[in-house]
Write an enzyme that holds these catalytic residues in place. Structure first.
Site, PDB file in Angstrom:
ATOM      1  N   SER A  17       0.836  -1.210   0.000  1.00 27.87           N
ATOM      2  CA  SER A  17       0.000   0.000   0.000  1.00 27.87           C
ATOM      3  C   SER A  17       0.867   1.254   0.000  1.00 27.87           C
ATOM      4  O   SER A  17       0.558   2.237   0.669  1.00 27.87           O
ATOM      5  CB  SER A  17      -0.941  -0.008   1.205  1.00 27.87           C
ATOM      6  N   LYS A  39       1.999  -5.300   4.952  1.00 21.62           N
ATOM      7  CA  LYS A  39       2.639  -6.174   5.941  1.00 21.62           C
ATOM      8  C   LYS A  39       2.445  -5.656   7.368  1.00 21.62           C
ATOM      9  O   LYS A  39       2.208  -6.413   8.286  1.00 21.62           O
ATOM     10  CB  LYS A  39       4.132  -6.275   5.609  1.00 21.62           C
ATOM     11  N   GLY A  52      11.623  14.743  -0.443  1.00 19.64           N
ATOM     12  CA  GLY A  52      11.934  15.766  -1.443  1.00 19.64           C
ATOM     13  C   GLY A  52      10.771  16.129  -2.339  1.00 19.64           C
ATOM     14  O   GLY A  52      10.373  17.291  -2.436  1.00 19.64           O
ATOM     15  N   GLU A 119      16.879  19.567  -7.367  1.00 23.30           N
ATOM     16  CA  GLU A 119      17.627  18.543  -6.636  1.00 23.30           C
ATOM     17  C   GLU A 119      18.805  18.108  -7.492  1.00 23.30           C
ATOM     18  O   GLU A 119      18.866  18.421  -8.692  1.00 23.30           O
ATOM     19  CB  GLU A 119      16.727  17.346  -6.300  1.00 23.30           C
ATOM     20  N   HIS A 232      22.422   6.723  -0.530  1.00 24.49           N
ATOM     21  CA  HIS A 232      22.183   8.162  -0.375  1.00 24.49           C
ATOM     22  C   HIS A 232      23.334   8.779   0.400  1.00 24.49           C
ATOM     23  O   HIS A 232      23.768   8.221   1.402  1.00 24.49           O
ATOM     24  CB  HIS A 232      20.864   8.411   0.350  1.00 24.49           C
ATOM     25  N   ARG A 278      23.623  11.700  -6.707  1.00 26.20           N
ATOM     26  CA  ARG A 278      23.938  11.174  -5.379  1.00 26.20           C
ATOM     27  C   ARG A 278      25.006  10.080  -5.362  1.00 26.20           C
ATOM     28  O   ARG A 278      25.754   9.999  -4.381  1.00 26.20           O
ATOM     29  CB  ARG A 278      22.698  10.655  -4.649  1.00 26.20           C
ATOM     30  N   HIS A 339      19.744   3.260   0.170  1.00 26.59           N
ATOM     31  CA  HIS A 339      18.548   4.102   0.066  1.00 26.59           C
ATOM     32  C   HIS A 339      17.528   3.584  -0.942  1.00 26.59           C
ATOM     33  O   HIS A 339      16.334   3.583  -0.672  1.00 26.59           O
ATOM     34  CB  HIS A 339      18.991   5.512  -0.333  1.00 26.59           C
ATOM     35  N   ARG A 374      19.407   6.256 -10.060  1.00 27.19           N
ATOM     36  CA  ARG A 374      18.162   7.016 -10.165  1.00 27.19           C
ATOM     37  C   ARG A 374      18.405   8.507 -10.007  1.00 27.19           C
ATOM     38  O   ARG A 374      19.122   8.950  -9.116  1.00 27.19           O
ATOM     39  CB  ARG A 374      17.216   6.556  -9.056  1.00 27.19           C
TER      40      ARG A 374
HETATM   41  C1  LIG Z   1      13.549   8.228   3.375  1.00 26.71           C
HETATM   42  C2  LIG Z   1      13.151   8.166   1.938  1.00 26.71           C
HETATM   43  C3  LIG Z   1      12.970   9.319   1.206  1.00 26.71           C
HETATM   44  C4  LIG Z   1      12.613   9.272  -0.133  1.00 26.71           C
HETATM   45  N1  LIG Z   1      12.381  10.435  -0.818  1.00 26.71           N
HETATM   46  C5  LIG Z   1      11.934  10.367  -2.100  1.00 26.71           C
HETATM   47  C6  LIG Z   1      11.566  11.552  -2.804  1.00 26.71           C
HETATM   48  O1  LIG Z   1      11.637  12.657  -2.271  1.00 26.71           O
HETATM   49  N2  LIG Z   1      11.131  11.427  -4.082  1.00 26.71           N
HETATM   50  C7  LIG Z   1      11.029  10.228  -4.712  1.00 26.71           C
HETATM   51  O2  LIG Z   1      10.625  10.183  -5.882  1.00 26.71           O
HETATM   52  N3  LIG Z   1      11.346   9.090  -4.053  1.00 26.71           N
HETATM   53  C8  LIG Z   1      11.780   9.138  -2.776  1.00 26.71           C
HETATM   54  N4  LIG Z   1      12.085   7.983  -2.114  1.00 26.71           N
HETATM   55  C9  LIG Z   1      11.875   6.691  -2.796  1.00 26.71           C
HETATM   56  C10 LIG Z   1      10.384   6.401  -2.866  1.00 26.71           C
HETATM   57  O3  LIG Z   1       9.762   6.814  -1.685  1.00 26.71           O
HETATM   58  C11 LIG Z   1      10.120   4.926  -3.071  1.00 26.71           C
HETATM   59  O4  LIG Z   1      10.901   4.411  -4.100  1.00 26.71           O
HETATM   60  C12 LIG Z   1       8.673   4.677  -3.443  1.00 26.71           C
HETATM   61  O5  LIG Z   1       7.833   5.378  -2.568  1.00 26.71           O
HETATM   62  C13 LIG Z   1       8.375   3.207  -3.393  1.00 26.71           C
HETATM   63  O6  LIG Z   1       6.991   3.036  -3.432  1.00 26.71           O
HETATM   64  P1  LIG Z   1       6.387   1.599  -3.569  1.00 26.71           P
HETATM   65  O7  LIG Z   1       4.915   1.782  -3.651  1.00 26.71           O
HETATM   66  O8  LIG Z   1       7.069   0.874  -4.645  1.00 26.71           O
HETATM   67  O9  LIG Z   1       6.801   0.835  -2.210  1.00 26.71           O
HETATM   68  P2  LIG Z   1       6.590   1.224  -0.687  1.00 26.71           P
HETATM   69  O10 LIG Z   1       6.076   2.580  -0.542  1.00 26.71           O
HETATM   70  O11 LIG Z   1       7.825   0.888   0.045  1.00 26.71           O
HETATM   71  O12 LIG Z   1       5.445   0.208  -0.217  1.00 26.71           O
HETATM   72  C14 LIG Z   1       5.727  -1.142  -0.016  1.00 26.71           C
HETATM   73  C15 LIG Z   1       4.486  -1.835   0.538  1.00 26.71           C
HETATM   74  O13 LIG Z   1       4.634  -3.257   0.416  1.00 26.71           O
HETATM   75  C16 LIG Z   1       4.151  -3.879   1.589  1.00 26.71           C
HETATM   76  N5  LIG Z   1       4.778  -5.190   1.722  1.00 26.71           N
HETATM   77  C17 LIG Z   1       6.095  -5.518   1.618  1.00 26.71           C
HETATM   78  N6  LIG Z   1       6.260  -6.842   1.788  1.00 26.71           N
HETATM   79  C18 LIG Z   1       5.029  -7.371   2.024  1.00 26.71           C
HETATM   80  C19 LIG Z   1       4.547  -8.677   2.308  1.00 26.71           C
HETATM   81  N7  LIG Z   1       5.349  -9.746   2.382  1.00 26.71           N
HETATM   82  N8  LIG Z   1       3.225  -8.835   2.531  1.00 26.71           N
HETATM   83  C20 LIG Z   1       2.383  -7.778   2.481  1.00 26.71           C
HETATM   84  N9  LIG Z   1       2.785  -6.517   2.206  1.00 26.71           N
HETATM   85  C21 LIG Z   1       4.087  -6.320   1.983  1.00 26.71           C
HETATM   86  C22 LIG Z   1       4.527  -2.891   2.684  1.00 26.71           C
HETATM   87  O14 LIG Z   1       3.762  -3.167   3.841  1.00 26.71           O
HETATM   88  C23 LIG Z   1       4.199  -1.561   2.008  1.00 26.71           C
HETATM   89  O15 LIG Z   1       2.831  -1.294   2.145  1.00 26.71           O
HETATM   90  C24 LIG Z   1      12.448   8.021  -0.761  1.00 26.71           C
HETATM   91  C25 LIG Z   1      12.627   6.849  -0.036  1.00 26.71           C
HETATM   92  C26 LIG Z   1      12.978   6.906   1.304  1.00 26.71           C
HETATM   93  C27 LIG Z   1      13.158   5.635   2.071  1.00 26.71           C
END
Ligand SMILES: Cc1cc2nc3c(=O)[nH]c(=O)nc-3n(C[C@H](O)[C@H](O)[C@H](O)COP(=O)(O)OP(=O)(O)OC[C@H]3O[C@@H](n4cnc5c(N)ncnc54)[C@H](O)[C@@H]3O)c2cc1C
Length: 489
Positions: A17, A39, A52, A119, A232, A278, A339, A374
Site C-alpha cells: 500500500s 505487511k 523531497g 535537486e 544516499h 547522489r 537508500h 536514479r
Molecule cells: C527516506 C526516503 C525518502 C525518499 N524520498 C523520495 C523523494 O523525495 N522522491 C522520490 O521520488 N522518491 C523518494 N524515495 C523513494 C520512494 O519513496 C520509493 O521508491 C517509493 O515510494 C516506493 O513506493 P512503492 O509503492 O514501490 O513501495 P513502498 O512505498 O515501500 O510500499 C511497499 C508496501 O509493500 C508492503 N509489503 C512488503 N512486503 C510485504 C509482504 N510480504 N506482505 C504484504 N505486504 C508487503 C509494505 O507493507 C508496504 O505497504 C524516498 C525513499 C525513502 C526511504
C-alpha cells in the site's frame, strides 16, 4: 479486516500500500474485486517517508520533456531503457496533476502557482513537493480515496508469506497474528517496495525486506540489475541503527557539505559540487573519508535562518532536534547509507513481468527508467506512471475473459517447525555492508557470496517454522544471494 472475513477469490491482489499499489488500485475499475495487503500498518512504507518530492515537467517555458529525459539518462549513465524513460517523463505530469484531483496538496507560491525545487542532477527546478513530507501527503490522500472504494478490501498487519502460480492465476498464503489464510487471485500486482533491510544502514523502514522480489524469483520471473543500488550520501549519522534521511532538497536549497575539518571538499571530486548526482556525492564522501582518515561529515544550512528552515524543512528540523541538532544553529552530522533499488523484477512498459498475469510496479520493479542510478525524485513518478500502467493492462487482460483463477487444491504449507536461530539476518546485513556498499570490495564479495549461499540453503531446507522472521530472513538471503551472484559474474 480479519483473515477469516476475506473472500476466497479476488480478481487482483495488490501486495503493498505504497504509492505504486495505491495509485494502481485507483486506476482499476469499480467492478474489479481487489484485495490490497500491507505487511504492517497501511502507511508504513518507503512512500510515506519520501521527503523531497516528485519530479515532473509542468513549466514548458523554462523546462522541457527533452531536458528531463536527458537529466535522467545522464544520472543513469545511459544504461536506462529509453522508451521507458520517455513514457515516465511524458505521461508523468498527467498523473501528478491527477493526484491533485485526489486532494494532494503540493506547495504553491502567493499566486497559487506550484512551487518547484531543484535537486541533484536536475538541470531545472521541476520537483513539486509538500514541505519536506511529500510522501506522507501522497500516501494519506491516495489512501483516503482507496478506502472509499467498495471494490477494494484493505487488509493491514498481514504478511504474504508465499505466492505460487496456478494455471488460472495465483495462490497466496497470508499470515496475520496467529491466523493463516490462502487466497486465490487471477492477477497479482507486486508493489512491495525496496530492499533496504538487506543492509545494516538504510533509510528504508522495517517492511523493506524484498519479499515481493523473492516471490517473483521463486515463480521464475526475470530479476534484473538487482546490484544497481543507490546509496544516499546524506543520512543523519546517528550511532543507533535507524538512519533518517536528510533530503537532497537541503542541498538543493544551498547546504554545504563539510569534511571532518569543517571544509567544503566537493570541488576535489566533481564540478557540480554539492548538486552532483547522489552516487557521485556518496563516492566523494567515501574517498574524502579515506583521505582525511575520518568518517565525520556534515551538512551546513545554518545561513538560511530559522524561519526559512522550519517552514521549508519542518520534518527534518524536528527529526534533527529530537537528536539534539538544531539545523539553524548546528552542523548536521551525515554519512551515506543504502537508500534505493534501481533493479528488481523485470517489467515492460505495461508493468508486465515475464510471468503471465504477474505485474510489478514501484521500487520492486525494474522498468529500466533509472539505468544504473536514479535521478532524484523520479521514483515516486515511476510508482505513479507504472502503477497506473499495470492497472490499465490488468483491465485489458480481464476484459479478454480468458483468465480466471480456480481455487484448486494445492499442497498446503506446514506451519510448524524449528524456530529461526538468532543472528542470521544480522550476519547477512554485515556481509552486505562490508562487501557491497558505496565502493564494492571484491574480496569480501566472493567470500560473502559463499556464506550467503550457505545461509540461503540452510533456510530452505532447515525445517524452520513459517513465521514472519523466517519469511523475512528468506527474502533477505534471496535478495543478497542474487545481488552478490550478479556482481561475482
Ligand atoms: C527516506 C526516503 C525518502 C525518499 N524520498 C523520495 C523523494 O523525495 N522522491 C522520490 O521520488 N522518491 C523518494 N524515495 C523513494 C520512494 O519513496 C520509493 O521508491 C517509493 O515510494 C516506493 O513506493 P512503492 O509503492 O514501490 O513501495 P513502498 O512505498 O515501500 O510500499 C511497499 C508496501 O509493500 C508492503 N509489503 C512488503 N512486503 C510485504 C509482504 N510480504 N506482505 C504484504 N505486504 C508487503 C509494505 O507493507 C508496504 O505497504 C524516498 C525513499 C525513502 C526511504
Amino acid at each position: 479486516m480479519k483473515l477469516s472475513e476475506l473472500q476466497t477469490e479476488y480478481d487482483v491482489i495488490i501486495m503493498g500500500s505504497g504509492v505504486a499499489g495505491l495509485y494502481a488500485a485507483l486506476n482499476l475499475e469499480a467492478d474489479t474485486k481487489v484485495l490490497m495487503i500491507s505487511k504492517k500498518e497501511r502507511k508504513l512504507s518507503n512512500s510515506s517517508l519520501a521527503q523531497g518530492g516528485v519530479a515532473c515537467v509542468l513549466d514548458f517555458k523554462n523546462d522541457s520533456y527533452e531536458l528531463h529525459i536527458e537529466d535522467t539518462l545522464v544520472a543513469g549513465r545511459r544504461a536506462n531503457k529509453l522508451d521507458a524513460v520517455k513514457q515516465l517523463v511524458t505521461e508523468g505530469p498527467r498523473d501528478v496533476l491527477k493526484t491533485i484531483e485526489y486532494n494532494v496538496d503540493f506547495d504553491r507560491d502567493e499566486n497559487g502557482e506550484l512551487l518547484k525545487t531543484l535537486e541533484g542532477g536536475h538541470s531545472r527546478h521541476r520537483i513539486v513537493h509538500h514541505k519536506d513530507t511529500t510522501g506522507n501527503e501522497l500516501v494519506t490522500k491516495l489512501l483516503a480515496q482507496v478506502e472509499k472504494r467498495p471494490n477494494i478490501t484493505l487488509c493491514d498487519m498481514t504478511m504474504a508469506t508465499s505466492v505460487k502460480r496456478l494455471s488460472g492465476g495465483f495462490v497466496t498464503d497470508l499470515m496475520s497474528g496467529g491466523e493463516h489464510r490462502r487466497i486465490f487471485s487471477t492477477f497479482m500486482l507486486i508493489a512491495t517496495g525496496g530492499i533496504g533491510r538487506v543492509y545494516k544502514y538504510t533509510t528504508n523502514p522495517s517492511v523493506a525486506t524484498g519479499d515481493g522480489i523473492r516471490f517473483a524469483y521463486e515463480m521464475g520471473a526475470s530479476i534484473k540489475n538487482l546490484s544497481y543500488i543507490q546509496f544516499h550520501p546524506t543520512a543523519f549519522n546517528s550511532d543507533g541503527r535507524e538512519q533518517f534521511l536528510i533530503s537532497e532538497a537541503v542541498r538543493g536549497e544551498g547546504a554545504y557539505l563539510l569534511n571532518a575539518n569543517k571544509e567544503r571538499f566537493m570541488d576535489r571530486y566533481d564540478s557540480r559540487l554539492e548538486l552532483a548526482p547522489r552516487d557521485i556525492v556518496s563516492r566523494a564522501i567515501i574517498m574524502e573519508s579515506r583521505r582525511t582518515g575520518s568518517n565525520k561529515f556534515f551538512l551546513d544550512i545554518r545561513y538560511k535562518g530559522k524561519e526559512f528552515l522550519s517552514k521549508r524543512f519542518p520534518g527534518i528540523s524536528e527529526g534533527c532536534l529530537k537528536n539534539g541538532v538544531d539545523i539553524s544553529e548546528d552542523l548536521i552530522p551525515i554519512f551515506p547509507c543504502q537508500h534505493y533499488l534501481m533493479g528488481g523484477i523485470e517489467t515492460d512498459l505495461n508493468s508486465r513481468t515475464t510471468v503471465s498475469q504477474l505485474y510489478a510496479a514501484g521500487e520492486c520493479a525494474c522498468t529500466g527508467v533509472h539505468g544504473e542510478n536514479r535521478l532524484a525524485s523520479n521514483s515516486l513518478l515511476e510508482a505513479l506512471v507504472f502503477g497506473r500502467r499495470a492497472a490499465l493492462d490488468i483491465e485489458k487482460q480481464k476484459k479478454l475473459g480468458i483468465y480466471k483463477v480456480h481455487g484448486e487444491e494445492t499442497e498446503k504449507p506446514v506451519y510448524g517447525g524449528a524456530p529461526l536461530p538468532r543472528g542470521m539476518r544480522t550476519e547477512i546485513r554485515e556481509i552486505m555492508q562490508k562487501a557491497y556498499f558505496v565502493i564494492p570490495d571484491s574480496g569480501a564479495i566472493h567470500e560473502g557470496f559463499k556464506r550467503v549461499t550457505d545461509i540461503l540453503n540452510r533456510l530452505r531446507i532447515g525445517g524452520f517454522a513459517i513465521e514472519p522472521d523466517y519469511c523475512e530472513a528468506l527474502s533477505i538471503a534471496t535478495v543478497a544471494f542474487i545481488i552478490l551472484r550478479e556482481v561475482c559474474e
